[in-house]
Design a protein around this motif. Structure first.
Motif, PDB file in Angstrom:
ATOM      1  N   VAL A 111       0.848  -1.192   0.000  1.00 12.50           N
ATOM      2  CA  VAL A 111       0.000   0.000   0.000  1.00 12.50           C
ATOM      3  C   VAL A 111       0.886   1.245   0.000  1.00 12.50           C
ATOM      4  O   VAL A 111       0.646   2.198  -0.751  1.00 12.50           O
ATOM      5  CB  VAL A 111      -0.942   0.004   1.218  1.00 12.50           C
ATOM      6  CG1 VAL A 111      -1.845   1.233   1.190  1.00 12.50           C
ATOM      7  CG2 VAL A 111      -1.770  -1.273   1.268  1.00 12.50           C
ATOM      8  N   TYR A 112       1.902   1.234   0.829  1.00 12.34           N
ATOM      9  CA  TYR A 112       2.861   2.349   0.893  1.00 12.34           C
ATOM     10  C   TYR A 112       3.526   2.571  -0.464  1.00 12.34           C
ATOM     11  O   TYR A 112       3.602   3.702  -0.962  1.00 12.34           O
ATOM     12  CB  TYR A 112       3.910   2.042   1.965  1.00 12.34           C
ATOM     13  CG  TYR A 112       5.066   3.004   2.033  1.00 12.34           C
ATOM     14  CD1 TYR A 112       4.971   4.178   2.778  1.00 12.34           C
ATOM     15  CD2 TYR A 112       6.264   2.734   1.369  1.00 12.34           C
ATOM     16  CE1 TYR A 112       6.045   5.067   2.840  1.00 12.34           C
ATOM     17  CE2 TYR A 112       7.328   3.608   1.430  1.00 12.34           C
ATOM     18  CZ  TYR A 112       7.219   4.777   2.172  1.00 12.34           C
ATOM     19  OH  TYR A 112       8.272   5.649   2.231  1.00 12.34           O
ATOM     20  N   ASP A 113       3.997   1.483  -1.074  1.00  7.67           N
ATOM     21  CA  ASP A 113       4.671   1.597  -2.375  1.00  7.67           C
ATOM     22  C   ASP A 113       3.711   2.099  -3.450  1.00  7.67           C
ATOM     23  O   ASP A 113       4.097   2.905  -4.308  1.00  7.67           O
ATOM     24  CB  ASP A 113       5.252   0.243  -2.777  1.00  7.67           C
ATOM     25  CG  ASP A 113       6.385  -0.197  -1.874  1.00  7.67           C
ATOM     26  OD1 ASP A 113       7.018   0.673  -1.253  1.00  7.67           O
ATOM     27  OD2 ASP A 113       6.642  -1.414  -1.782  1.00  7.67           O
ATOM     28  N   ALA A 114       2.463   1.609  -3.407  1.00  9.76           N
ATOM     29  CA  ALA A 114       1.481   2.050  -4.400  1.00  9.76           C
ATOM     30  C   ALA A 114       1.186   3.536  -4.268  1.00  9.76           C
ATOM     31  O   ALA A 114       1.065   4.248  -5.270  1.00  9.76           O
ATOM     32  CB  ALA A 114       0.195   1.238  -4.258  1.00  9.76           C
ATOM     33  N   LEU A 115       1.071   4.018  -3.057  1.00  9.90           N
ATOM     34  CA  LEU A 115       0.823   5.447  -2.846  1.00  9.90           C
ATOM     35  C   LEU A 115       1.963   6.291  -3.394  1.00  9.90           C
ATOM     36  O   LEU A 115       1.732   7.344  -4.004  1.00  9.90           O
ATOM     37  CB  LEU A 115       0.636   5.727  -1.348  1.00  9.90           C
ATOM     38  CG  LEU A 115      -0.722   5.396  -0.736  1.00  9.90           C
ATOM     39  CD1 LEU A 115      -0.651   5.503   0.784  1.00  9.90           C
ATOM     40  CD2 LEU A 115      -1.804   6.320  -1.288  1.00  9.90           C
ATOM     41  N   ILE A 293       2.537   4.020   7.672  1.00 11.43           N
ATOM     42  CA  ILE A 293       2.454   2.577   7.418  1.00 11.43           C
ATOM     43  C   ILE A 293       3.786   1.920   7.764  1.00 11.43           C
ATOM     44  O   ILE A 293       3.838   0.874   8.427  1.00 11.43           O
ATOM     45  CB  ILE A 293       2.080   2.304   5.948  1.00 11.43           C
ATOM     46  CG1 ILE A 293       0.742   2.954   5.614  1.00 11.43           C
ATOM     47  CG2 ILE A 293       2.042   0.804   5.682  1.00 11.43           C
ATOM     48  CD1 ILE A 293       0.354   2.858   4.142  1.00 11.43           C
ATOM     49  N   MET A 294       4.870   2.537   7.325  1.00 15.03           N
ATOM     50  CA  MET A 294       6.198   2.021   7.630  1.00 15.03           C
ATOM     51  C   MET A 294       6.458   2.047   9.138  1.00 15.03           C
ATOM     52  O   MET A 294       7.000   1.086   9.709  1.00 15.03           O
ATOM     53  CB  MET A 294       7.264   2.834   6.894  1.00 15.03           C
ATOM     54  CG  MET A 294       8.673   2.294   7.048  1.00 15.03           C
ATOM     55  SD  MET A 294       9.891   3.309   6.173  1.00 15.03           S
ATOM     56  CE  MET A 294       9.364   3.075   4.471  1.00 15.03           C
ATOM     57  N   CYS A 295       6.059   3.138   9.794  1.00 16.37           N
ATOM     58  CA  CYS A 295       6.259   3.248  11.244  1.00 16.37           C
ATOM     59  C   CYS A 295       5.448   2.195  12.000  1.00 16.37           C
ATOM     60  O   CYS A 295       5.917   1.629  12.998  1.00 16.37           O
ATOM     61  CB  CYS A 295       5.870   4.642  11.722  1.00 16.37           C
ATOM     62  SG  CYS A 295       6.991   5.948  11.179  1.00 16.37           S
ATOM     63  N   ALA A 296       4.226   1.914  11.522  1.00 17.48           N
ATOM     64  CA  ALA A 296       3.401   0.886  12.158  1.00 17.48           C
ATOM     65  C   ALA A 296       4.064  -0.486  12.037  1.00 17.48           C
ATOM     66  O   ALA A 296       4.032  -1.292  12.977  1.00 17.48           O
ATOM     67  CB  ALA A 296       2.007   0.864  11.533  1.00 17.48           C
ATOM     68  N   CYS A 297       4.669  -0.760  10.883  1.00 16.87           N
ATOM     69  CA  CYS A 297       5.372  -2.034  10.692  1.00 16.87           C
ATOM     70  C   CYS A 297       6.577  -2.133  11.633  1.00 16.87           C
ATOM     71  O   CYS A 297       6.827  -3.193  12.223  1.00 16.87           O
ATOM     72  CB  CYS A 297       5.821  -2.176   9.241  1.00 16.87           C
ATOM     73  SG  CYS A 297       4.478  -2.471   8.075  1.00 16.87           S
TER      74      CYS A 297
END
Length: 322
Positions: A111-115, A293-297
């Motif tokens: 999702v992050y990459d798509a955004l 999103i990255m921080c949540a991961c």
């Protein structure tokens, strides 16, 4: 007793490096197949009335986890009769397949990459693969929130709760938990078809996740500061918002994650074209961004590593002292 510790640790490392290869048969698919075969049989055997459907659902909720746990135990016992280290390796493989940290991170990062690369329509398609809500009309912030919420919620039932049960009772108890979790995802709905039949599966899932969900939230709070996130805000929001969900467990980690990131999560969402009104979790200290999103991961992985050390440390202490 030491074999279980090595197996869980190795399983966690295998997941961290390899995730779930699509070519490798996954036990959750087998559990799902078992549920789909037993459900029609039980519906035919028991009366088609609320009480009968509840009884049938209770049998399913007990039968499937027990069958899965016994099957895992028998496989390990059989391997142990051949060679001790074969049993250890098999149990490590089982643990590996029950932990979903790498896949959770991979799918959310799509999702992050798509955004960042392809824009909002592609991000909507990517997030639709990991959430149950309608995604066609989500705004960019809605897409980000959906991905972050998925990571936060599944940090418990996809990673930390399995680690807890694996450390407690090895692969057989881990498979018991995973079977209950799969039952809830397949039949634990409050719709006309499953409101009676899936009641016991949903309640058993809530019961088994009660302790791991709260430990997961506390571990997220503990992991926040070393990762450069706001541990004080995570603790404050967790204390305030941890009950803001229909499920007794889901808001635990969502609240801790929202506070650590300093964003507002949850709120109203559409499911099957129907608006479901939900309270918000967290404070809008700043707008959400794709980086969340990255921080949540990172927060999920930090809490998972702490869980691994905590659970296996307790197991090791018990082995030494007892």
């Amino acid at each position: 007793m030491f074999d279980c510790i090595w197996a869980v640790a190795l399983g966690f490392l295998l997941d961290a490096f390899f995730g779930d290869p699509h070519w490798l048969p996954h036990p959750v698919r087998l559990i799902g197949w078992l549920i789909s075969r037993i459900e029609p049989f039980l519906r035919r055997v028991f009366p088609d009335a609320p009480k009968g459907r509840r009884m049938a659902g209770a049998v399913l909720a007990l039968m499937v986890p027990v069958v899965c746990a016994v099957a895992a135990w028998l496989l390990l016992w059989g391997a142990g009769q051949i060679n001790h280290w074969l049993a250890v390796c098999l149990q490590a493989l089982m643990c590996y397949q029950l932990i979903a940290a790498k896949d959770l991170c991979t799918e959310s990062m799509r999702v992050y990459d798509a955004l960042n690369a392809d824009g909002l329509p592609a991000a909507r398609r990517a997030v639709s693969m990991i959430v149950g809500r309608d995604t066609e009309d989500l705004t960019q912030s809605g897409v980000i929130k959906a991905a972050v919420e998925t990571v936060a919620e599944n940090a418990s039932d996809g990673v930390i709760a399995p680690l807890f049960f694996l450390a407690l009772g090895g692969a057989p108890l881990g498979f018991f938990y995973k079977a209950v979790n799969t039952l809830d995802s397949m039949v634990g709905y409050r719709n006309e078809r499953y409101i009676d039949f899936g009641r016991w599966s949903a309640r058993l899932d809530d019961l088994l996740n009660w302790f791991p969900a709260r430990v997961s939230a506390l571990l997220m709070i503990a992991a926040a500061a070393p990762l450069g996130l706001d541990a004080r805000c995570a603790a404050r929001i967790w204390r305030r918002d941890r009950r803001k969900h229909a499920s007794p467990n889901s808001a635990q980690t969502e609240a801790a994650c929202a506070g650590a990131l300093g964003v507002c999560l949850a709120g109203d969402a559409y499911y099957g074209g129907v608006l479901h009104q939900k309270p918000t979790i967290g404070d809008s200290i700043r707008p959400v961004c794709a980086q969340d999103i990255m921080c949540a991961c990172r927060l999920m992985y930090g809490a998972s590593v702490l869980a691994l050390v905590l659970f296996l440390g307790i197991r090791l202490a018990a082995v030494i002292l007892l």
